[in-house]
Design a protein around this motif. Structure first.
Motif: not given
Length: 332
Positions: A1-7, A9-19
């Motif tokens: 899990a991580f925080v991203s502002t790509r859209d 403002n800061p929201d919570i995202f998830v991804m696989d361990g390889d991105g």
């Protein structure tokens, strides 16, 4: 899990361990920060905060401010804190390893004798515990200045560091009286050993990293030359610690590992620039890092998540160049 502002403002995202398979879990005008996984990997806790900050530590009161949970698939978002609790410190919440409680920090105006220790913005902090269903909300620390929370592996004790007095306290989750630890070596960046019998910390006094027994109180220096640190974390197998140096303005931060028994730190050169938020993978093979350019500016500067394979000293970039991507946390 991580925080991203790509859209935006800061929201919570998830991804696989390889991105791979990056997907957004939250979508709100406020800033969703500090994701923390539940021990069973089914939910993520986070703070939702108004982006306007008063003097950098205490969030301005806002209707939606609070501690929230969301399922790992993005469903079932719930608020754990009551609506009247709206001012929070910029301290990541901590989920107890047994999954029973979350610890978090609330900011408020100092009253009475608290004005003797308050911050420059006239605030102090309280530490609360809450169950994942929102029940059993309990204040266990009142009127401190808190900048770190860390549960013991058995979930019985919570360490917190109080600033600017630079003291480390141990408190029982059953509302016991906080006990000060290692006052002769003002501890910073505290991390538990996997067994829970020891902690490691960086001493602000002599700039060394120590390993310390909670039972005997004895401590042993793991490094022997003064360092300037910004982060420290113990590996899941207990064999080594990773730390990030604290570079000055425009200077890179460096990543090192050192044996838990002590010895010469080994620098990992796979990533440089401005490093932060080191987090071990559950198998102890990788370190997750937030990496930003030295010239980056702003509250959420452009940054990317990298995974560093410790044994091979090689890095894998996990996110692109679209805004801030950081505050990464591995799923259990």
């Amino acid at each position: 899990a991580f925080v991203s502002t790509r859209d935006g403002n800061p929201d919570i995202f998830v991804m696989d361990g390889d991105g791979q398979h990056q997907r957004r879990l939250t979508d709100h005008p406020a800033a969703d920060l500090y994701p923390v996984w539940s021990p069973d990997g089914t939910q993520i806790a986070f703070l939702r905060l108004n982006e306007s900050l008063a003097f950098g530590r205490m969030t301005l009161s806002a209707e939606d401010n609070g501690l929230y949970l969301v399922s790992a698939d993005g469903s079932g978002e719930v608020r754990l804190t009551p609506p009247e609790m709206t001012t929070f410190a910029l301290v990541p919440p901590a989920w107890s390893p047994d999954g029973a409680r979350l610890a978090f920090v609330v900011s408020r105006r100092a009253v009475g004798d608290e004005t003797d220790i308050m911050r420059m913005d006239n605030t102090v902090e309280d530490v609360y515990l809450v169950a994942p269903d929102g029940g059993n909300l309990t204040r266990i620390v009142k009127g401190a200045l808190v900048n770190q929370l860390a549960w013991s592996p058995d979930s019985q004790y919570l360490l917190f560091r109080s600033f600017p007095e630079q003291k480390l306290y141990l408190v029982s989750q059953d509302s016991g009286e906080p006990m000060s630890l290692y006052e002769d070596s003002p501890p910073r960046y505290v991390t538990w050993s996997p067994t829970g019998q020891e902690i490691a910390f960086y001493s602000d006094q002599d700039k060394l990293i120590y390993r310390a027994s909670l039972e005997s109180g004895e401590k042993v220096a793991l490094t022997h030359s003064p360092l300037s640190l910004s982060a420290l974390t113990w590996s899941p197998d207990g064999g080594q610690l990773a730390f990030v140096t604290a570079g000055g303005p425009g200077e890179p931060r460096e990543l090192y590992v050192v044996p838990a028994s002590g010895g010469d730190p080994v620098r990992l050169n796979a990533v440089d620039e401005w490093l932060s938020w080191p987090a071990w993978s559950p198998d102890g093979h990788w370190l997750l890092l937030t990496v930003m350019e030295l010239t980056a500016e702003g509250r959420f500067p452009p940054s990317a998540l990298y995974a560093v394979e410790v044994a091979a000293d090689r890095a894998m970039r996990l996110t692109g160049e679209d805004g801030f991507n950081g505050m990464g946390a591995w799923a259990p």
